[in-house]
Design a protein around this motif. Sequence first.
Motif, PDB file in Angstrom:
ATOM      1  N   ASN A  99       0.861  -1.191   0.000  1.00  0.00           N
ATOM      2  CA  ASN A  99       0.000   0.000   0.000  1.00  0.00           C
ATOM      3  C   ASN A  99       0.901   1.246   0.000  1.00  0.00           C
ATOM      4  N   GLY A 103       1.081   4.840   6.110  1.00  0.00           N
ATOM      5  CA  GLY A 103       1.994   5.656   6.926  1.00  0.00           C
ATOM      6  C   GLY A 103       2.164   7.037   6.315  1.00  0.00           C
ATOM      7  N   THR A 131      -1.329  -1.376  -4.414  1.00  0.00           N
ATOM      8  CA  THR A 131      -2.729  -0.949  -4.449  1.00  0.00           C
ATOM      9  C   THR A 131      -2.824   0.482  -4.984  1.00  0.00           C
ATOM     10  N   VAL A 134      -8.716   2.340  -2.661  1.00  0.00           N
ATOM     11  CA  VAL A 134      -9.329   1.693  -1.500  1.00  0.00           C
ATOM     12  C   VAL A 134     -10.039   0.420  -1.970  1.00  0.00           C
ATOM     13  N   GLY A 157      -0.300  -0.781   6.591  1.00  0.00           N
ATOM     14  CA  GLY A 157      -0.750  -0.653   7.973  1.00  0.00           C
ATOM     15  C   GLY A 157      -1.873  -1.636   8.259  1.00  0.00           C
ATOM     16  N   ASP A 158      -2.558  -1.393   9.354  1.00  0.00           N
ATOM     17  CA  ASP A 158      -3.642  -2.282   9.753  1.00  0.00           C
ATOM     18  C   ASP A 158      -4.765  -2.313   8.724  1.00  0.00           C
ATOM     19  N   THR A 160      -4.572  -2.224   5.501  1.00  0.00           N
ATOM     20  CA  THR A 160      -4.250  -3.138   4.398  1.00  0.00           C
ATOM     21  C   THR A 160      -4.495  -4.575   4.844  1.00  0.00           C
ATOM     22  N   ASN A 188       0.763   3.450  10.393  1.00  0.00           N
ATOM     23  CA  ASN A 188       0.936   4.247  11.602  1.00  0.00           C
ATOM     24  C   ASN A 188       0.733   3.473  12.902  1.00  0.00           C
ATOM     25  N   ALA A 189      -0.117   2.428  12.854  1.00  0.00           N
ATOM     26  CA  ALA A 189      -0.604   1.955  14.147  1.00  0.00           C
ATOM     27  C   ALA A 189      -0.150   0.555  14.550  1.00  0.00           C
ATOM     28  N   ARG A 252      -3.429  13.106   9.702  1.00  0.00           N
ATOM     29  CA  ARG A 252      -2.494  11.996   9.488  1.00  0.00           C
ATOM     30  C   ARG A 252      -1.052  12.430   9.311  1.00  0.00           C
ATOM     31  N   GLU A 355     -11.023   1.159  11.145  1.00  0.00           N
ATOM     32  CA  GLU A 355     -11.682   1.651   9.930  1.00  0.00           C
ATOM     33  C   GLU A 355     -13.087   2.100  10.300  1.00  0.00           C
TER      34      GLU A 355
END
Length: 385
Positions: A99, A103, A131, A134, A157-158, A160, A188-189, A252, A355
């Motif tokens: 993705n 980040g 990708t 979305v 990230g989460d 994806t 990020n997470a 972000r 999400e």
Amino acid sequence: MTEISEIPSLLVKSGGKTINLTFKNDILSIVKLKNSSPNKFNNSISVEIKVLVPGKKLRLTNFIFEVITAEQAASWVELVRDAAYKNSKPNKHLKLVINPVSGKGGAEKIFNKDVKPIFDAASCTYDITRTERVNQANELMRTLDLKNYDAIICVGGDGTMYEVMNGILSREDAVDVTIPLGTIPTGNALNISLHGDSHGSDVAQSTLTIIKGVPMKIDICSVTQGDKRFFSFLTQSYGIVADCDLGTENMRWMGDIRFIIGTVQGILAGRRYEDWEILNDDLYLFYCGKTPWVSKEFIIFPCALPSDGLMDLVIIKRDGISKTKFINLLKCASTGAHINFNENRQDGYIGIDGERVPFEPFQVEVLPRLITLLSVDGNYCHVNI
Ligand SMILES: Nc1ncnc2c1ncn2[C@@H]1O[C@H](COP(=O)(O)OP(=O)(O)OP(=O)(O)O)[C@@H](O)[C@H]1O
């Protein structure tokens, strides 16, 4: 005679230091080299071992050992390779989903600089989907021929990983899918939780976990909201946690500091949530029970289950609702529809694995051992409890 697979480590000297390499974690590959320059062992053969040297940060390097005969070289290669891949499959072929916007937008660069050299050193092959929009990862996973791969890896990230899992679990053959998933954390997470140790957010460590990790089954939550179903592997959140994550999407660019700003905003705005409260209020109704009905015409707990080990609770506060609304609400109770009655708060954030989903009631069910992840040792983390 002692076999190499029984020896836990190999001592090498590098830059004046002695390094203790374990076969299980540190050795990525071994190949036989043809010596280009002749030396004192006429026709001598060398073997090259590629390793991730342990330390504060993993460092990719190689060591060359000179052996005397081709037979010795072949036996070194075989023994070291067997010991290095005793618990995992060598030369994995991977499907990578990168993705590029995860980040701060550096996934591609991180992959090329920090991940690709390690995969190459371990002789892992892969094909890549980058990708472009979305939900693309989700759609890809619904039809991908999984038997061509040893693992599916998210470089992101989460979000994806969330798309990949939801895509896989939406397949017709979902219950038979056992292919392990892994992640290279460029978002990020919370990826740390997926690799199960304190280095989980480290890119090189995560790459190593993909190469050497062992499968670990995890439970998945099936979340239904109206006629929609989501598969969730992390969290379902409402309240200040959801607000400080989803309510700060526009920040972000700030990185993790947006979570702190979101929390402070929520507290300053005096937002209230119904998660946990001491009830000193003047109440219209407080009713707790195990069966759905108060009377034939009053289904106060329409979702009560016979053996779920839980009690159901309805609380209606005087200051939260007008008398007319309270009477209208009681009227709905003949069909159980009162639980869908509009709340005071008309809009807000609900997050499934971070999400955003519509601000509507949802239900969660745990589906045991549905997904397989690559993990360091089959555990999330080791704690002293
Ligand atoms: N090319 C693209 N353009 C815009 N959005 C994309 C693209 N590719 C993927 N996405 C979306 O980006 C979203 C965020 O991705 P992801 O969660 O992986 O990164 P992140 O938000 O930085 O990390 P985390 O969720 O761990 O904070 C995903 O929901 C995914 O659908």
